[in-house]
Write a protein that holds these residues in place. Structure first.
Motif, PDB file in Angstrom:
ATOM      1  N   PRO A 100      -6.901  -6.466  -2.768  1.00  0.00           N
ATOM      2  CA  PRO A 100      -7.742  -7.362  -1.995  1.00  0.00           C
ATOM      3  C   PRO A 100      -7.004  -8.601  -2.746  1.00  0.00           C
ATOM      4  O   PRO A 100      -6.735  -8.359  -4.274  1.00  0.00           O
ATOM      5  CB  PRO A 100      -8.716  -7.327  -2.452  1.00  0.00           C
ATOM      6  N   HIS A 137       0.963  -0.956  -0.233  1.00  0.00           N
ATOM      7  CA  HIS A 137       0.109   0.203  -0.238  1.00  0.00           C
ATOM      8  C   HIS A 137       1.417   1.366   0.065  1.00  0.00           C
ATOM      9  O   HIS A 137       0.283   2.077  -0.001  1.00  0.00           O
ATOM     10  CB  HIS A 137      -0.849  -0.142   0.846  1.00  0.00           C
ATOM     11  N   SER A 184      -6.936  -6.613   2.386  1.00  0.00           N
ATOM     12  CA  SER A 184      -6.812  -5.165   1.914  1.00  0.00           C
ATOM     13  C   SER A 184      -5.987  -5.321   0.771  1.00  0.00           C
ATOM     14  O   SER A 184      -6.493  -3.620   0.105  1.00  0.00           O
ATOM     15  CB  SER A 184      -5.643  -4.752   3.199  1.00  0.00           C
TER      16      SER A 184
END
Length: 186
Positions: free
Chosen positions: A147, A76, A145
């Protein structure tokens, strides 16, 4: 068992050849080289792990576990890339790209093995199930997350199989499956 290593090398060679053929004239050789580099790195890891005592490796399982979760979450950050798939599952450093989720699966197996050995005498207690669920939650959440539902379900499957093989009590396992199965389908 050298025979297992030989069989794996033969399968990897076939895989590299198939990648070369499937990639066509443009990218085939590049795919094959990438596969062969992976095989070479894998052989180096095998060589190192056969020399090391697994007790020594298991002493640092918490460090590996935390590092893999951080690597998975690093997808991320600006290091993360989606490789044109729409999901940031890879980390790219220069020309080197890897998927930390794959490393997380291996480290998770190691962490679960160490945990289940430590909890071996108390697997019939609900407290042990909560600890196992807690250790599973962090990698699961980090992978979801991105994903990446399929890899996160693999982590749950690994946890369930290892807990079952370790001898978790049926009194505890039955309600978890009865509740968890419908919830996971949703």
């Amino acid at each position: 068992n050298y025979s297992l290593v030989i069989v794996v090398l033969i399968l990897c060679s076939i895989s590299a050849f198939v990648l070369r053929c499937a990639g066509g004239a443009d990218k085939g050789m590049s795919y094959m080289k990438g596969q062969l580099v992976g095989v070479a790195l894998g052989l180096c890891v095998i060589a190192v792990l056969t020399v090391l005592d697994y007790h020594f490796i298991c002493q640092f399982v918490v460090v590996y576990y935390i590092a893999c979760i951080l690597l998975t979450l690093a997808t991320h950050t600006p290091l993360g890339t989606d490789l044109d798939t729409g999901s940031t599952r890879w980390i790219k450093i220069g020309s080197f790209t890897f998927q930390p989720t794959e490393l997380m699966k291996i480290v998770f197996i190691l962490a679960m093995a160490v945990l289940l050995v430590r909890l071996q005498k108390s697997l019939d207690k609900f407290r042990s199930v909560l600890i196992i669920a807690g250790v599973t939650l962090f990698p699961f959440a980090a992978i979801v997350s991105q994903p990446d539902l399929s890899s996160s379900l693999v982590v749950l499957f690994i946890m369930a199989v290892m807990a079952f093989v370790a001898g978790i009590s049926y009194k505890i396992l039955t309600p978890i499956i009865a509740i968890g199965l419908p919830v996971s389908l949703v």
